[in-house]
Design a protein around this motif. Structure first.
Motif, PDB file in Angstrom:
ATOM      1  N   LEU A 170       0.772  -1.205  -0.052  1.00 36.05           N
ATOM      2  CA  LEU A 170      -0.016  -0.075   0.193  1.00 36.05           C
ATOM      3  C   LEU A 170       0.852   1.205  -0.060  1.00 36.05           C
ATOM      4  O   LEU A 170       1.594   1.300   0.907  1.00 36.05           O
ATOM      5  N   ILE A 171       0.750   1.997  -0.809  1.00 32.88           N
ATOM      6  CA  ILE A 171       1.422   3.237  -0.975  1.00 32.88           C
ATOM      7  C   ILE A 171       0.390   4.527  -0.744  1.00 32.88           C
ATOM      8  O   ILE A 171      -0.579   4.506  -1.525  1.00 32.88           O
ATOM      9  N   VAL A 172       0.632   5.254   0.222  1.00 39.31           N
ATOM     10  CA  VAL A 172      -0.262   6.454   0.544  1.00 39.31           C
ATOM     11  C   VAL A 172       0.584   7.607   0.173  1.00 39.31           C
ATOM     12  O   VAL A 172       1.664   7.798   0.719  1.00 39.31           O
ATOM     13  N   PHE A 173       0.013   8.056  -0.892  1.00 35.83           N
ATOM     14  CA  PHE A 173       0.771   9.392  -1.432  1.00 35.83           C
ATOM     15  C   PHE A 173      -0.172  10.748  -1.156  1.00 35.83           C
ATOM     16  O   PHE A 173      -1.125  10.693  -1.152  1.00 35.83           O
ATOM     17  N   ALA A 174       0.738  11.729  -1.002  1.00 37.79           N
ATOM     18  CA  ALA A 174       0.083  13.118  -0.555  1.00 37.79           C
ATOM     19  C   ALA A 174       1.022  14.169  -1.124  1.00 37.79           C
ATOM     20  O   ALA A 174       1.817  14.766  -0.429  1.00 37.79           O
ATOM     21  N   HIS A 175       0.694  14.517  -2.089  1.00 36.93           N
ATOM     22  CA  HIS A 175       1.109  15.645  -2.855  1.00 36.93           C
ATOM     23  C   HIS A 175       0.208  16.263  -4.008  1.00 36.93           C
ATOM     24  O   HIS A 175      -0.300  15.478  -4.571  1.00 36.93           O
ATOM     25  N   PRO A 176      -0.128  17.298  -3.906  1.00 41.42           N
ATOM     26  CA  PRO A 176      -1.190  18.068  -4.968  1.00 41.42           C
ATOM     27  C   PRO A 176      -0.847  18.089  -6.283  1.00 41.42           C
ATOM     28  O   PRO A 176      -1.826  17.937  -7.202  1.00 41.42           O
ATOM     29  N   HIS A 177       0.409  17.841  -6.732  1.00 41.49           N
ATOM     30  CA  HIS A 177       0.793  18.030  -8.007  1.00 41.49           C
ATOM     31  C   HIS A 177       0.934  16.783  -8.903  1.00 41.49           C
ATOM     32  O   HIS A 177       1.474  15.965  -8.140  1.00 41.49           O
ATOM     33  N   GLN A 178       0.472  16.645 -10.112  1.00 45.86           N
ATOM     34  CA  GLN A 178       0.671  15.748 -10.792  1.00 45.86           C
ATOM     35  C   GLN A 178       1.906  15.390 -11.559  1.00 45.86           C
ATOM     36  O   GLN A 178       2.002  14.346 -12.153  1.00 45.86           O
ATOM     37  N   GLU A 179       2.837  16.457 -11.449  1.00 43.23           N
ATOM     38  CA  GLU A 179       4.176  16.274 -12.035  1.00 43.23           C
ATOM     39  C   GLU A 179       4.959  16.772 -11.094  1.00 43.23           C
ATOM     40  O   GLU A 179       4.609  17.066  -9.874  1.00 43.23           O
ATOM     41  N   GLY A 180       6.338  16.562 -11.024  1.00 41.75           N
ATOM     42  CA  GLY A 180       7.345  17.012 -10.100  1.00 41.75           C
ATOM     43  C   GLY A 180       8.016  15.603  -9.463  1.00 41.75           C
ATOM     44  O   GLY A 180       7.626  14.457  -9.857  1.00 41.75           O
ATOM     45  N   PRO A 183       5.819  15.523   0.895  1.00 40.22           N
ATOM     46  CA  PRO A 183       6.953  16.644   0.966  1.00 40.22           C
ATOM     47  C   PRO A 183       6.893  16.875   2.512  1.00 40.22           C
ATOM     48  O   PRO A 183       5.929  16.813   2.946  1.00 40.22           O
ATOM     49  N   ILE A 184       7.934  17.432   2.948  1.00 43.33           N
ATOM     50  CA  ILE A 184       8.074  18.115   4.232  1.00 43.33           C
ATOM     51  C   ILE A 184       7.382  19.406   3.835  1.00 43.33           C
ATOM     52  O   ILE A 184       8.042  20.271   3.489  1.00 43.33           O
ATOM     53  N   TRP A 185       6.315  19.959   4.889  1.00 41.06           N
ATOM     54  CA  TRP A 185       5.812  21.246   4.903  1.00 41.06           C
ATOM     55  C   TRP A 185       5.817  21.611   6.270  1.00 41.06           C
ATOM     56  O   TRP A 185       5.221  20.973   7.052  1.00 41.06           O
ATOM     57  N   TRP A 186       6.449  22.729   6.781  1.00 39.17           N
ATOM     58  CA  TRP A 186       6.453  23.497   7.976  1.00 39.17           C
ATOM     59  C   TRP A 186       6.914  22.375   9.153  1.00 39.17           C
ATOM     60  O   TRP A 186       6.273  21.962  10.133  1.00 39.17           O
ATOM     61  N   THR A 187       8.044  21.736   8.607  1.00 36.77           N
ATOM     62  CA  THR A 187       8.607  20.710   9.400  1.00 36.77           C
ATOM     63  C   THR A 187       7.584  19.394   9.721  1.00 36.77           C
ATOM     64  O   THR A 187       7.812  18.627  10.702  1.00 36.77           O
ATOM     65  N   GLY A 188       6.889  19.063   8.940  1.00 36.47           N
ATOM     66  CA  GLY A 188       5.754  17.939   9.130  1.00 36.47           C
ATOM     67  C   GLY A 188       5.251  17.331   7.838  1.00 36.47           C
ATOM     68  O   GLY A 188       5.517  17.808   6.846  1.00 36.47           O
ATOM     69  N   LEU A 189       4.287  16.462   8.254  1.00 40.16           N
ATOM     70  CA  LEU A 189       3.199  15.971   7.301  1.00 40.16           C
ATOM     71  C   LEU A 189       2.376  17.103   6.712  1.00 40.16           C
ATOM     72  O   LEU A 189       2.108  17.911   7.341  1.00 40.16           O
ATOM     73  N   PRO A 190       1.892  17.059   5.403  1.00 33.71           N
ATOM     74  CA  PRO A 190       1.079  17.808   4.810  1.00 33.71           C
ATOM     75  C   PRO A 190      -0.269  17.576   5.686  1.00 33.71           C
ATOM     76  O   PRO A 190      -0.581  16.385   5.915  1.00 33.71           O
ATOM     77  N   ALA A 191      -1.105  18.395   5.695  1.00 28.69           N
ATOM     78  CA  ALA A 191      -2.440  18.412   6.673  1.00 28.69           C
ATOM     79  C   ALA A 191      -3.159  17.079   5.981  1.00 28.69           C
ATOM     80  O   ALA A 191      -3.771  16.274   7.022  1.00 28.69           O
ATOM     81  N   ILE A 192      -3.349  16.800   5.004  1.00 32.50           N
ATOM     82  CA  ILE A 192      -4.092  15.627   4.361  1.00 32.50           C
ATOM     83  C   ILE A 192      -3.579  14.519   4.753  1.00 32.50           C
ATOM     84  O   ILE A 192      -4.450  13.553   5.378  1.00 32.50           O
ATOM     85  N   LEU A 193      -2.494  14.249   4.752  1.00 32.69           N
ATOM     86  CA  LEU A 193      -1.695  12.808   5.515  1.00 32.69           C
ATOM     87  C   LEU A 193      -1.831  13.010   6.994  1.00 32.69           C
ATOM     88  O   LEU A 193      -2.176  11.769   7.537  1.00 32.69           O
ATOM     89  N   LYS A 194      -1.480  13.999   7.563  1.00 30.29           N
ATOM     90  CA  LYS A 194      -1.803  14.107   9.038  1.00 30.29           C
ATOM     91  C   LYS A 194      -3.156  13.677   9.506  1.00 30.29           C
ATOM     92  O   LYS A 194      -3.379  12.754  10.413  1.00 30.29           O
ATOM     93  N   GLY A 195      -4.155  14.211   8.768  1.00 29.32           N
ATOM     94  CA  GLY A 195      -5.434  13.872   9.072  1.00 29.32           C
ATOM     95  C   GLY A 195      -5.788  12.281   8.780  1.00 29.32           C
ATOM     96  O   GLY A 195      -6.734  11.542   9.277  1.00 29.32           O
ATOM     97  N   TYR A 196      -5.084  11.901   7.731  1.00 30.51           N
ATOM     98  CA  TYR A 196      -5.226  10.486   7.249  1.00 30.51           C
ATOM     99  C   TYR A 196      -4.746   9.446   8.590  1.00 30.51           C
ATOM    100  O   TYR A 196      -5.446   8.652   8.902  1.00 30.51           O
ATOM    101  N   VAL A 197      -3.625   9.933   9.039  1.00 30.19           N
ATOM    102  CA  VAL A 197      -3.237   9.292  10.153  1.00 30.19           C
ATOM    103  C   VAL A 197      -4.238   9.460  11.466  1.00 30.19           C
ATOM    104  O   VAL A 197      -4.550   8.483  12.206  1.00 30.19           O
ATOM    105  N   ASP A 198      -4.465  10.735  11.650  1.00 30.67           N
ATOM    106  CA  ASP A 198      -5.761  10.887  12.844  1.00 30.67           C
ATOM    107  C   ASP A 198      -6.743   9.982  12.592  1.00 30.67           C
ATOM    108  O   ASP A 198      -7.203   9.506  13.610  1.00 30.67           O
TER     109      ASP A 198
END
Length: 195
Positions: A4-14, A83-98
């Motif tokens: 299972l790969i949980v992917f959390a980035h809004p861009h479709q390129e990069g 990606p690391i944003w503000w020293t942590g997980l993007p909100a969408i992934l933090k919410g996934y964990v929560d």
């Protein structure tokens, strides 16, 4: 092996998308089964609500949480790519964990303390960030991220870490740098999941 790969980035390129594609290609070429849960593409709702917790207390897990928990249950290996944003997980992934790594599913409490309910699974975390790796190492950020994510999330629920890759200068990576990153991903995946 089932991945299972949980992917959390809004861009479709990069860089993050390239890492995801290379990981999937590598695993599938080696006979692994791969499921990708792209949280932005799914429009995953990350906010844990009182209604969620009340429903789970009585065994009525909300459908979107239950679906993600079923993917986790089926997986033998779980990878987070973000990606690391503000020293942590993007909100969408933090919410996934929560919401998904919930009490009674991912962990519990027993007479001896925390009960780890996701033991027997392997875990890999792959991060990108804008600073150089040298700066992250110097200020302690690399170690801090490994403690909060690898130990604090995977370790807490019993997932055995097989690695945590951090790639700096990601927004500025030129073709040769990106290919070096992708080779490291490929080598890590091959080594970690074929033993």
């Amino acid at each position: 092996m089932k991945h299972l790969i949980v992917f959390a980035h809004p861009h479709q390129e990069g860089t993050n998308q390239a890492i995801l594609k290379r990981m999937v290609q590598t695993l599938e070429s080696q006979g692994h089964e791969v499921v990708v849960r792209d949280l932005y593409a799914l429009n995953f709702q990350p906010v844990l609500t009182e209604a969620d917790t009340e429903a789970m207390k009585v065994g009525n897990t909300p459908a979107d949480i239950k679906a993600e928990q079923e993917y986790i249950t089926a997986a033998e290996a779980i990878t987070f790519i973000y990606p690391i944003w503000w020293t942590g997980l993007p909100a969408i992934l933090k919410g996934y964990v929560d919401r998904v790594f919930a009490y009674g599913f991912a962990y519990g409490y027993g007479e001896t303390g925390i009960a780890q309910l996701l033991t027997g699974k392997k875990g890999l975390i792959i991060n990108t960030h804008g600073q150089s790796n040298e700066i992250y190492d110097q200020v302690g950020m690399t170690d801090g991220l490994k403690i909060t994510s690898t130990t604090g999330i995977f370790g807490f629920v019993g997932i055995e870490s097989v690695g945590h890759l951090l790639f700096g200068n990601a927004p500025y990576a030129e073709e040769a740098q990106l290919e070096a990153v992708l080779r490291q991903v490929e080598e890590t995946v091959t080594t970690a999941f074929n033993n």
